[in-house]
Design a protein around this motif. Sequence first.
Motif, PDB file in Angstrom:
ATOM      1  N   SER A  76       2.695   4.896  -1.818  1.00 26.14           N
ATOM      2  CA  SER A  76       3.866   5.051  -2.690  1.00 26.14           C
ATOM      3  C   SER A  76       5.092   4.408  -2.064  1.00 26.14           C
ATOM      4  O   SER A  76       5.992   3.965  -2.761  1.00 26.14           O
ATOM      5  N   GLY A  94       0.774  -1.229   0.000  1.00 24.33           N
ATOM      6  CA  GLY A  94       0.000   0.000   0.000  1.00 24.33           C
ATOM      7  C   GLY A  94       0.809   1.285   0.000  1.00 24.33           C
ATOM      8  O   GLY A  94       1.831   1.379   0.635  1.00 24.33           O
ATOM      9  N   SER A 108       5.298   1.669  -0.834  1.00 23.39           N
ATOM     10  CA  SER A 108       5.357   0.246  -1.131  1.00 23.39           C
ATOM     11  C   SER A 108       6.151  -0.025  -2.401  1.00 23.39           C
ATOM     12  O   SER A 108       6.510  -1.161  -2.660  1.00 23.39           O
ATOM     13  N   TYR A 109       6.438   1.014  -3.180  1.00 18.79           N
ATOM     14  CA  TYR A 109       7.268   0.793  -4.344  1.00 18.79           C
ATOM     15  C   TYR A 109       8.724   0.605  -3.970  1.00 18.79           C
ATOM     16  O   TYR A 109       9.499   0.088  -4.746  1.00 18.79           O
ATOM     17  N   GLU A 110       9.119   1.033  -2.795  1.00 20.79           N
ATOM     18  CA  GLU A 110      10.508   0.902  -2.384  1.00 20.79           C
ATOM     19  C   GLU A 110      10.748  -0.513  -1.916  1.00 20.79           C
ATOM     20  O   GLU A 110      10.298  -0.916  -0.852  1.00 20.79           O
TER      21      GLU A 110
END
Lengths: 111, 115
Positions: free
Chosen positions: B99, B97, B101-103
């Motif tokens: 942004s 969940g 979570s893109y890392e």
Amino acid sequence: DQQVKQNSPSLSVQEGRISILNCDYTNSMFDYFLWYKKYPAEGPTFLISISSIKDKNEDGRFTVFLNKSAKHLSLHIVPSQPGDSAVYFCAANGGAQKLVFGQGTRLTINP
Amino acid sequence: DVKVTQSSRYLVKRTGEKVFLECVQDMDHENMFWYRQDPGLGLRLIYFSYDVKMKEKGDIPEGYSVSREKKERFSLILESASTNQTSMYLCASSPRGGSWSYEQYFGPGTRLTVT
């Protein structure tokens, strides 16, 4: 079909100068971009990111610029240091919390 | 500090062998990923998982399968190893969940050689 492209396989820069790494993408649905740094025999580590609602994000010596109209982003490192020598990967959100990575650029900082 | 560990740093296997690569993360992340890294091709996604017992194919799933029986552990299986599966294999995890979570957080990698 390479949706994220890093067209320079390698880059050599003198210590203290600016390093500029480039990345192009083709999918206009990408709205979040990241840069990762990878040393040999280690996994990639997150460096800096940018959302498509911004055109610049800064963190110390590292700045990422995003040009949405050109579908282009760049990572600037100023000043470059020997410890910055590594492979740098550009990545974009590929939907469903996945990342799409570029081919990588090997940066060498010369003393 | 997020830690993702992989069972082996270097592995040499013979063609036709079944190979297991194990990955464990200690940050209670929901998402886990397996990539392979090859020169000039960057990181390519093999499989990923959003939760226990869930799995989704990535871009290059052929010749691979995965298993996620526990939240912290994600295994990559090469059913019958072939020489074209010689590569660096990287495991990663991320929280669910938002942004952030893109890392993704990566393990050190397993250099697999199939002879």
